[in-house]
Write a protein that holds these residues in place. Structure first.
Motif, PDB file in Angstrom:
ATOM      1  N   LEU A 163       0.844  -1.198   0.000  1.00  0.00           N
ATOM      2  CA  LEU A 163       0.000   0.000   0.000  1.00  0.00           C
ATOM      3  C   LEU A 163       0.876   1.243   0.000  1.00  0.00           C
ATOM      4  O   LEU A 163       0.622   2.199  -0.750  1.00  0.00           O
ATOM      5  CB  LEU A 163      -0.909  -0.025   1.231  1.00  0.00           C
ATOM      6  CG  LEU A 163      -1.972   1.072   1.334  1.00  0.00           C
ATOM      7  CD1 LEU A 163      -2.950   0.976   0.177  1.00  0.00           C
ATOM      8  CD2 LEU A 163      -2.716   0.955   2.659  1.00  0.00           C
ATOM      9  N   GLY A 182       2.366   1.959  -3.300  1.00  0.00           N
ATOM     10  CA  GLY A 182       1.426   2.274  -4.364  1.00  0.00           C
ATOM     11  C   GLY A 182       1.026   1.082  -5.201  1.00  0.00           C
ATOM     12  O   GLY A 182       0.412   1.237  -6.255  1.00  0.00           O
ATOM     13  N   TYR A 197      -1.410  -1.266  -5.177  1.00  0.00           N
ATOM     14  CA  TYR A 197      -2.662  -1.483  -4.473  1.00  0.00           C
ATOM     15  C   TYR A 197      -3.267  -2.870  -4.703  1.00  0.00           C
ATOM     16  O   TYR A 197      -3.846  -3.458  -3.783  1.00  0.00           O
ATOM     17  CB  TYR A 197      -3.663  -0.394  -4.846  1.00  0.00           C
ATOM     18  CG  TYR A 197      -3.103   0.988  -4.629  1.00  0.00           C
ATOM     19  CD1 TYR A 197      -2.628   1.376  -3.381  1.00  0.00           C
ATOM     20  CD2 TYR A 197      -2.993   1.909  -5.687  1.00  0.00           C
ATOM     21  CE1 TYR A 197      -2.078   2.638  -3.178  1.00  0.00           C
ATOM     22  CE2 TYR A 197      -2.451   3.168  -5.488  1.00  0.00           C
ATOM     23  CZ  TYR A 197      -1.987   3.524  -4.236  1.00  0.00           C
ATOM     24  OH  TYR A 197      -1.441   4.759  -4.038  1.00  0.00           O
ATOM     25  N   ASP A 209      -8.341   1.258   2.371  1.00  0.00           N
ATOM     26  CA  ASP A 209      -7.412   2.232   1.781  1.00  0.00           C
ATOM     27  C   ASP A 209      -7.042   1.838   0.347  1.00  0.00           C
ATOM     28  O   ASP A 209      -7.004   2.680  -0.553  1.00  0.00           O
ATOM     29  CB  ASP A 209      -6.135   2.322   2.614  1.00  0.00           C
ATOM     30  CG  ASP A 209      -6.347   3.034   3.940  1.00  0.00           C
ATOM     31  OD1 ASP A 209      -7.379   3.721   4.090  1.00  0.00           O
ATOM     32  OD2 ASP A 209      -5.484   2.905   4.821  1.00  0.00           O
ATOM     33  N   ALA A 210      -6.734   0.551   0.158  1.00  0.00           N
ATOM     34  CA  ALA A 210      -6.317   0.076  -1.167  1.00  0.00           C
ATOM     35  C   ALA A 210      -7.445   0.255  -2.195  1.00  0.00           C
ATOM     36  O   ALA A 210      -7.219   0.738  -3.303  1.00  0.00           O
ATOM     37  CB  ALA A 210      -5.893  -1.387  -1.091  1.00  0.00           C
ATOM     38  N   SER A 216      -9.910   2.335  -1.947  1.00  0.00           N
ATOM     39  CA  SER A 216     -10.131   3.769  -2.115  1.00  0.00           C
ATOM     40  C   SER A 216      -9.151   4.351  -3.127  1.00  0.00           C
ATOM     41  O   SER A 216      -9.526   5.164  -3.990  1.00  0.00           O
ATOM     42  CB  SER A 216      -9.978   4.474  -0.762  1.00  0.00           C
ATOM     43  OG  SER A 216     -10.210   5.858  -0.889  1.00  0.00           O
ATOM     44  N   GLU A 217      -7.883   3.927  -3.039  1.00  0.00           N
ATOM     45  CA  GLU A 217      -6.874   4.408  -3.980  1.00  0.00           C
ATOM     46  C   GLU A 217      -7.183   3.953  -5.406  1.00  0.00           C
ATOM     47  O   GLU A 217      -6.847   4.638  -6.373  1.00  0.00           O
ATOM     48  CB  GLU A 217      -5.486   3.911  -3.570  1.00  0.00           C
ATOM     49  CG  GLU A 217      -4.962   4.509  -2.270  1.00  0.00           C
ATOM     50  CD  GLU A 217      -4.660   5.992  -2.387  1.00  0.00           C
ATOM     51  OE1 GLU A 217      -4.539   6.497  -3.526  1.00  0.00           O
ATOM     52  OE2 GLU A 217      -4.553   6.666  -1.349  1.00  0.00           O
ATOM     53  N   LYS A 257     -10.089   3.754  -6.474  1.00  0.00           N
ATOM     54  CA  LYS A 257     -11.374   4.420  -6.759  1.00  0.00           C
ATOM     55  C   LYS A 257     -12.549   3.428  -6.824  1.00  0.00           C
ATOM     56  O   LYS A 257     -13.575   3.703  -7.454  1.00  0.00           O
ATOM     57  CB  LYS A 257     -11.300   5.252  -8.048  1.00  0.00           C
ATOM     58  CG  LYS A 257     -10.354   6.437  -7.929  1.00  0.00           C
ATOM     59  CD  LYS A 257     -10.335   7.280  -9.184  1.00  0.00           C
ATOM     60  CE  LYS A 257      -9.588   8.589  -8.985  1.00  0.00           C
ATOM     61  NZ  LYS A 257      -8.261   8.468  -8.355  1.00  0.00           N
ATOM     62  N   LYS A 303     -12.349   8.061   7.649  1.00  0.00           N
ATOM     63  CA  LYS A 303     -12.087   7.702   6.254  1.00  0.00           C
ATOM     64  C   LYS A 303     -13.383   7.318   5.547  1.00  0.00           C
ATOM     65  O   LYS A 303     -13.579   7.629   4.367  1.00  0.00           O
ATOM     66  CB  LYS A 303     -11.083   6.548   6.190  1.00  0.00           C
ATOM     67  CG  LYS A 303      -9.684   6.955   6.630  1.00  0.00           C
ATOM     68  CD  LYS A 303      -8.668   5.853   6.378  1.00  0.00           C
ATOM     69  CE  LYS A 303      -7.270   6.337   6.736  1.00  0.00           C
ATOM     70  NZ  LYS A 303      -6.229   5.369   6.350  1.00  0.00           N
TER      71      LYS A 303
END
Length: 222
Positions: free
Chosen positions: A109, A112, A114, A142-143, A145-146, A148, A176
């Protein structure tokens, strides 16, 4: 009914199956006992020894983990010390392998990567830890979300916030969750998440500035 059929029926009624197959049944019973013995040995000896071995080998990778520039060494190992990737693969079914998957998810994570983070975190199994278990779910949030994939992010942030209610992880992932709701223009959902921080976790760090987030979200609710 023919004479042959009568003879067969008589043999069955007399319990001839047990008589004729006693050797086979003894073999099956013996095989079951052996399998039970193997299972007990596997659980109490083999896995225990592997767990101890994995734990002993993982300490170097944990040292590498604390230094950003050495993230690759934590993953791949160095100088005869295995990295988290090898430990997770070769020592599957051990606590160390499970923890290695959590470490890998966090490292990927941060790098980058993901999809790799999701793959590793997906292999993590609950341990009952009030910190590690919600953290694994939150990192998955988080992953996604990154990437999208906000629907999945919302799912995992909710799970993370509810997993082990405490003032450390729950408000972090509720915040979050609220931010993702805002990206989705679900301002009511965002306001609800922020208000939950204010009412249920007033002593948390996130609660100190949460009024601003609540006001912003509620201003958009129609």
């Amino acid at each position: 009914m023919s004479t042959t059929e009568k003879e067969i029926n008589q043999q069955v009624r007399k319990g001839s199956f047990l008589q004729e197959n006693s050797k086979s049944l003894l073999f099956i019973a013996g095989a079951i006992i052996v399998l039970i013995g193997i299972y007990i040995w596997y659980q109490n000896v083999y896995l225990k020894n592997r767990a101890e071995e994995a734990s002993a080998k993982m300490y170097k990778a944990e040292q590498f983990l604390g230094v950003d520039s050495l993230a690759n060494k934590a993953i791949n190992g160095e100088g005869g010390y295995p990295g988290f990737e090898k430990i997770a693969d070769e020592y599957a079914n051990t606590k160390s392998a499970n923890l290695a998957n959590l470490y890998l998810g966090g490292i990927y994570l941060r790098k980058g990567e993901y999809k790799k983070a999701i793959e590793s975190l997906g292999k993590y199994s609950d341990t009952g830890s009030p910190v590690a278990d919600p953290l694994a779910l939150g990192l998955l949030g988080d992953a996604y979300s990154e990437l999208k994939d906000y629907k999945q992010a919302i799912t995992y942030y909710k799970k993370a916030a509810d997993k082990a209610s405490n003032k450390f992880t729950s408000p972090l992932f509720l915040k979050k969750l609220g931010l993702v709701y805002e990206v989705q223009k679900d301002y009511k959902g965002a306001a609800d998440a922020y208000n939950k921080i204010k009412t249920q976790y007033p002593q948390s760090q996130e609660a100190q500035m949460i009024d601003e987030y609540i006001a912003r979200a509620e201003a958009q609710v129609k």
